[in-house]
Scaffold this motif. Structure first.
Motif, PDB file in Angstrom:
ATOM      1  N   ASP A 189       0.672 -27.191   3.750  1.00  0.00           N
ATOM      2  CA  ASP A 189      -0.605 -27.398   4.453  1.00  0.00           C
ATOM      3  C   ASP A 189      -0.953 -28.880   4.491  1.00  0.00           C
ATOM      4  O   ASP A 189      -1.360 -29.417   5.520  1.00  0.00           O
ATOM      5  N   CYS A 190      -0.764 -29.551   3.331  1.00  0.00           N
ATOM      6  CA  CYS A 190      -1.116 -30.973   3.270  1.00  0.00           C
ATOM      7  C   CYS A 190      -0.174 -31.814   4.137  1.00  0.00           C
ATOM      8  O   CYS A 190      -0.585 -32.824   4.701  1.00  0.00           O
ATOM      9  N   GLN A 191       1.078 -31.355   4.243  1.00  0.00           N
ATOM     10  CA  GLN A 191       2.012 -32.086   5.100  1.00  0.00           C
ATOM     11  C   GLN A 191       1.511 -32.053   6.545  1.00  0.00           C
ATOM     12  O   GLN A 191       1.585 -33.049   7.261  1.00  0.00           O
ATOM     13  N   THR A 192       0.968 -30.927   6.962  1.00  0.00           N
ATOM     14  CA  THR A 192       0.392 -30.844   8.308  1.00  0.00           C
ATOM     15  C   THR A 192      -0.885 -31.688   8.394  1.00  0.00           C
ATOM     16  O   THR A 192      -1.110 -32.420   9.357  1.00  0.00           O
ATOM     17  N   ARG A 193      -1.712 -31.575   7.330  1.00  0.00           N
ATOM     18  CA  ARG A 193      -2.994 -32.299   7.340  1.00  0.00           C
ATOM     19  C   ARG A 193      -2.794 -33.814   7.469  1.00  0.00           C
ATOM     20  O   ARG A 193      -3.659 -34.506   8.003  1.00  0.00           O
ATOM     21  N   LEU A 194      -1.683 -34.307   6.954  1.00  0.00           N
ATOM     22  CA  LEU A 194      -1.459 -35.754   7.004  1.00  0.00           C
ATOM     23  C   LEU A 194      -1.547 -36.266   8.444  1.00  0.00           C
ATOM     24  O   LEU A 194      -2.093 -37.334   8.690  1.00  0.00           O
ATOM     25  N   THR A 195      -1.054 -35.480   9.388  1.00  0.00           N
ATOM     26  CA  THR A 195      -1.154 -35.933  10.785  1.00  0.00           C
ATOM     27  C   THR A 195      -2.442 -35.437  11.452  1.00  0.00           C
ATOM     28  O   THR A 195      -3.047 -36.147  12.243  1.00  0.00           O
ATOM     29  N   THR A 196      -2.898 -34.221  11.116  1.00  0.00           N
ATOM     30  CA  THR A 196      -4.069 -33.687  11.822  1.00  0.00           C
ATOM     31  C   THR A 196      -5.387 -34.217  11.261  1.00  0.00           C
ATOM     32  O   THR A 196      -6.303 -34.556  12.013  1.00  0.00           O
ATOM     33  N   ASN A 197      -5.509 -34.295   9.924  1.00  0.00           N
ATOM     34  CA  ASN A 197      -6.806 -34.572   9.321  1.00  0.00           C
ATOM     35  C   ASN A 197      -6.619 -34.958   7.847  1.00  0.00           C
ATOM     36  O   ASN A 197      -6.880 -34.157   6.944  1.00  0.00           O
ATOM     37  N   CYS A 204      -7.622 -30.187  -1.143  1.00  0.00           N
ATOM     38  CA  CYS A 204      -6.546 -29.287  -1.534  1.00  0.00           C
ATOM     39  C   CYS A 204      -6.681 -28.902  -3.008  1.00  0.00           C
ATOM     40  O   CYS A 204      -6.963 -29.733  -3.865  1.00  0.00           O
ATOM     41  N   LYS A 205      -6.538 -27.599  -3.269  1.00  0.00           N
ATOM     42  CA  LYS A 205      -6.653 -27.139  -4.664  1.00  0.00           C
ATOM     43  C   LYS A 205      -5.266 -27.117  -5.333  1.00  0.00           C
ATOM     44  O   LYS A 205      -5.153 -26.950  -6.534  1.00  0.00           O
ATOM     45  N   VAL A 206      -4.213 -27.279  -4.524  1.00  0.00           N
ATOM     46  CA  VAL A 206      -2.844 -27.134  -5.031  1.00  0.00           C
ATOM     47  C   VAL A 206      -2.283 -28.468  -5.529  1.00  0.00           C
ATOM     48  O   VAL A 206      -1.562 -28.516  -6.529  1.00  0.00           O
ATOM     49  N   ASP A 207      -2.625 -29.545  -4.835  1.00  0.00           N
ATOM     50  CA  ASP A 207      -1.935 -30.820  -5.084  1.00  0.00           C
ATOM     51  C   ASP A 207      -2.692 -31.795  -5.978  1.00  0.00           C
ATOM     52  O   ASP A 207      -2.321 -32.974  -6.068  1.00  0.00           O
ATOM     53  N   THR A 208      -3.722 -31.308  -6.662  1.00  0.00           N
ATOM     54  CA  THR A 208      -4.589 -32.233  -7.406  1.00  0.00           C
ATOM     55  C   THR A 208      -3.868 -32.987  -8.515  1.00  0.00           C
ATOM     56  O   THR A 208      -4.332 -34.032  -8.957  1.00  0.00           O
ATOM     57  N   GLN A 210      -0.783 -34.222  -8.306  1.00  0.00           N
ATOM     58  CA  GLN A 210       0.183 -35.199  -7.779  1.00  0.00           C
ATOM     59  C   GLN A 210      -0.299 -36.628  -8.063  1.00  0.00           C
ATOM     60  O   GLN A 210      -1.495 -36.915  -7.920  1.00  0.00           O
ATOM     61  N   ALA A 211       0.633 -37.499  -8.465  1.00  0.00           N
ATOM     62  CA  ALA A 211       0.241 -38.881  -8.782  1.00  0.00           C
ATOM     63  C   ALA A 211      -0.422 -39.555  -7.583  1.00  0.00           C
ATOM     64  O   ALA A 211      -1.442 -40.248  -7.729  1.00  0.00           O
ATOM     65  N   ALA A 212       0.147 -39.349  -6.391  1.00  0.00           N
ATOM     66  CA  ALA A 212      -0.411 -39.996  -5.195  1.00  0.00           C
ATOM     67  C   ALA A 212      -1.811 -39.468  -4.880  1.00  0.00           C
ATOM     68  O   ALA A 212      -2.650 -40.189  -4.329  1.00  0.00           O
ATOM     69  N   PHE A 213      -2.059 -38.212  -5.256  1.00  0.00           N
ATOM     70  CA  PHE A 213      -3.392 -37.623  -5.056  1.00  0.00           C
ATOM     71  C   PHE A 213      -4.391 -38.326  -5.975  1.00  0.00           C
ATOM     72  O   PHE A 213      -5.464 -38.753  -5.565  1.00  0.00           O
ATOM     73  N   LYS A 214      -3.958 -38.476  -7.241  1.00  0.00           N
ATOM     74  CA  LYS A 214      -4.859 -39.063  -8.239  1.00  0.00           C
ATOM     75  C   LYS A 214      -5.177 -40.529  -7.951  1.00  0.00           C
ATOM     76  O   LYS A 214      -6.246 -41.017  -8.289  1.00  0.00           O
ATOM     77  N   SER A 215      -4.179 -41.231  -7.355  1.00  0.00           N
ATOM     78  CA  SER A 215      -4.405 -42.669  -7.121  1.00  0.00           C
ATOM     79  C   SER A 215      -4.868 -42.947  -5.682  1.00  0.00           C
ATOM     80  O   SER A 215      -4.892 -44.097  -5.253  1.00  0.00           O
ATOM     81  N   ALA A 216      -5.239 -41.899  -4.959  1.00  0.00           N
ATOM     82  CA  ALA A 216      -5.622 -42.076  -3.539  1.00  0.00           C
ATOM     83  C   ALA A 216      -6.869 -42.946  -3.407  1.00  0.00           C
ATOM     84  O   ALA A 216      -7.745 -42.907  -4.281  1.00  0.00           O
ATOM     85  N   PRO A 217      -6.967 -43.733  -2.325  1.00  0.00           N
ATOM     86  CA  PRO A 217      -8.209 -44.473  -2.075  1.00  0.00           C
ATOM     87  C   PRO A 217      -9.348 -43.473  -1.866  1.00  0.00           C
ATOM     88  O   PRO A 217      -9.100 -42.376  -1.361  1.00  0.00           O
ATOM     89  N   LEU A 218     -10.549 -43.824  -2.285  1.00  0.00           N
ATOM     90  CA  LEU A 218     -11.662 -42.878  -2.225  1.00  0.00           C
ATOM     91  C   LEU A 218     -12.748 -43.356  -1.264  1.00  0.00           C
ATOM     92  O   LEU A 218     -12.902 -44.567  -1.048  1.00  0.00           O
ATOM     93  N   PRO A 219     -13.506 -42.434  -0.686  1.00  0.00           N
ATOM     94  CA  PRO A 219     -14.510 -42.823   0.310  1.00  0.00           C
ATOM     95  C   PRO A 219     -15.481 -43.903  -0.178  1.00  0.00           C
ATOM     96  O   PRO A 219     -15.831 -44.806   0.590  1.00  0.00           O
ATOM     97  N   LEU A 220     -15.859 -43.849  -1.468  1.00  0.00           N
ATOM     98  CA  LEU A 220     -16.848 -44.830  -1.960  1.00  0.00           C
ATOM     99  C   LEU A 220     -16.346 -46.272  -1.826  1.00  0.00           C
ATOM    100  O   LEU A 220     -17.135 -47.190  -1.637  1.00  0.00           O
TER     101      LEU A 220
END
Ligand code: HAM
Length: 420
Positions: A189-197, A204-208, A210-220
């Protein structure tokens, strides 16, 4: 015949729902919020345009089908889109009030995997406020949600966050660039979301883990100076209202219409597990215009009532149930009609009263009286009718007295005495 999966009947829990709805109505009254009821069935396009065609709710969870005229229709998965449609269609923005506050409660439908606190038909209470864009209103709207928890004597924590509108595209691009190199490790699902949204990946409740998830830039990190100041104002207003809150920089909510302030109320009870979010909401300043209306600031939230019921149960909070005040027993078939009149006279006086419709043996009738937990057993037979009185057995003290037929109102003081 069985219920559909993920659906439920409400009977034993009806008193909990009634308790919640009573609290909602009291709050709506003092907060000056008008009631709105929109149809459960709307055009599919409304939800596609309103909530975002690339959100899970719209993409995977709607009950969508063709009606008999081959139009695509959808059972509402949430209340906001329908309220916004009505606000525009019926020009509610033209009303005198600068700010229009609306509330609703009713069933919503999402084809999700059923589990505790997650159903395919659930009940929502929502508030939508139109016509103002200020941090003070944001806090005041959160106060409504917070007050509902208070009215139900439930503890909760408020989590808030701010999404950037000014840097939305820039943030989305940064998030995408950050996740792209390791996206093959994410769920399909996230692979699709990368291009769509890409923003939806943060839901995502599944990928929390993942290292890249944890270090992702945040809206703030992407707020401009005005947005930063606004977020601080929201926090100051919450503090002024003495509402405790925490900033959760990961909070993005699952729908596309959010534009700034977002928030969720969570309960700590572990009975709800991962479904411990009882309410969620935020600003959606672009949605009225997006759906064809004028440019109007808007903010709202919705509660899931089942989660509140579960939280109430887990906190051992039971709704007040008023037992039957009296059960009228029919001592002889000849007095059935007189008893029918009597029980209805008692009801007109405001008593919760029941009648032994079938009459029959006294023992059986007394069994029904105990089963109903009535405070008083009223024995009514030919002697009583002739003598113009009732024989009354107080079920708590077992004392039997007679009461003149003309003194029915006196039961009020007797029952008040019993209630002490
Ligand atoms: P939502 O977060 O999708 O927001 O849903 C609101 C609440 O409904 C959730 O916090 C949860 O308590 C409950 N809920 C959601 N799905 C289910 C389910 N399958 N079973 C049981 N309960 C559920 C909205 O719906 C937005 N319309 C809120 C809003 C109003 N934002 C602005 N205005």
């Amino acid at each position: 015949m069985n219920r559909l999966k993920g659906m439920f009947d409400i009977h034993e829990d009806a008193a909990y729902y009634a308790q919640i709805k009573q609290a909602i109505e009291r709050l709506a009254h003092v907060h000056h919020i008008d009631r709105i009821d929109t149809p459960i069935l709307e055009s599919t396009e409304l939800f596609h345009r309103g909530m975002g065609a690339d959100t899970d709710v719209v993409n995977k969870e709607t009950y969508t089908f063709k009606d008999r005229a081959d139009r695509s229709v959808t059972l509402r998965p949430e209340g906001t889109a329908g309220v916004v449609r009505s606000y525009i269609e019926d020009k509610l923005y033209a009303a005198q009030d600068a700010v229009k506050k609306l509330y609703y409660d009713g069933p919503m439908f999402r084809y999700e995997r059923p589990q505790k606190g997650r159903f395919r038909q659930f009940y929502s209470f929502g508030v939508e406020v139109f016509g103002d864009q200020s941090a003070v209103l944001d806090a005041d709207v959160m106060k409504i949600a917070y007050d509902l928890m208070g009215a139900l004597t439930l503890d909760s924590t408020l989590e808030i966050n701010q999404l950037s509108v000014a840097s939305k595209a820039r943030y989305s691009a940064a998030l995408k660039a950050h996740l792209e190199p390791s996206i093959q490790d994410f769920c399909s699902d996230c692979q699709t979301r990368l291009t769509t949204n890409p923003l939806r990946i943060l839901d995502c409740k599944v990928d929390t883990e993942q290292a890249a998830f944890k270090s992702a830039p945040l809206p703030l990190d992407y707020l401009d100076a005005t947005e930063k100041a606004y977020f601080q104002d929201v926090q100051d207003a919450l503090s002024a209202l003495e509402i405790p809150f925490t900033v959760n920089p990961w909070l993005v909510r699952g729908l596309d219409y959010y534009t700034g302030t977002v928030f969720e109320l969570k309960v700590s009870t572990n009975i709800l597990g991962r479904q411990n979010t009882v309410a969620g909401g935020g600003r959606y300043d672009g949605l009225v215009e997006e759906l064809g209306g004028p440019s109007k600031g808007a903010i709202g939230f919705a509660f899931g009532l089942e989660r509140l019921v579960l939280a109430l149960k887990s906190a051992a909070i039971t709704p007040p149930i008023r037992p039957l005040d009296m059960y009228v027993m029919v001592l002889d078939d000849q007095v059935k009609l007189a008893a029918l009149t009597l029980v209805n006279e008692l009801r007109h006086l405001g008593f919760k009263a029941e009648l032994a419709y079938h009459g029959g043996p006294l023992k059986k009738q007394f069994k029904a009286v105990s089963g109903s937990h009535a405070t008083l057993a009223v024995l009514y037979g030919p002697d009583e009718v002739k003598g113009g009185y009732l024989t009354v057995k107080d079920q708590t003290t077992n004392v039997t007295t007679t009461v003149p037929r003309t003194d029915l109102k006196n039961f009020h003081s007797l029952l008040k005495e019993r209630a002490k």
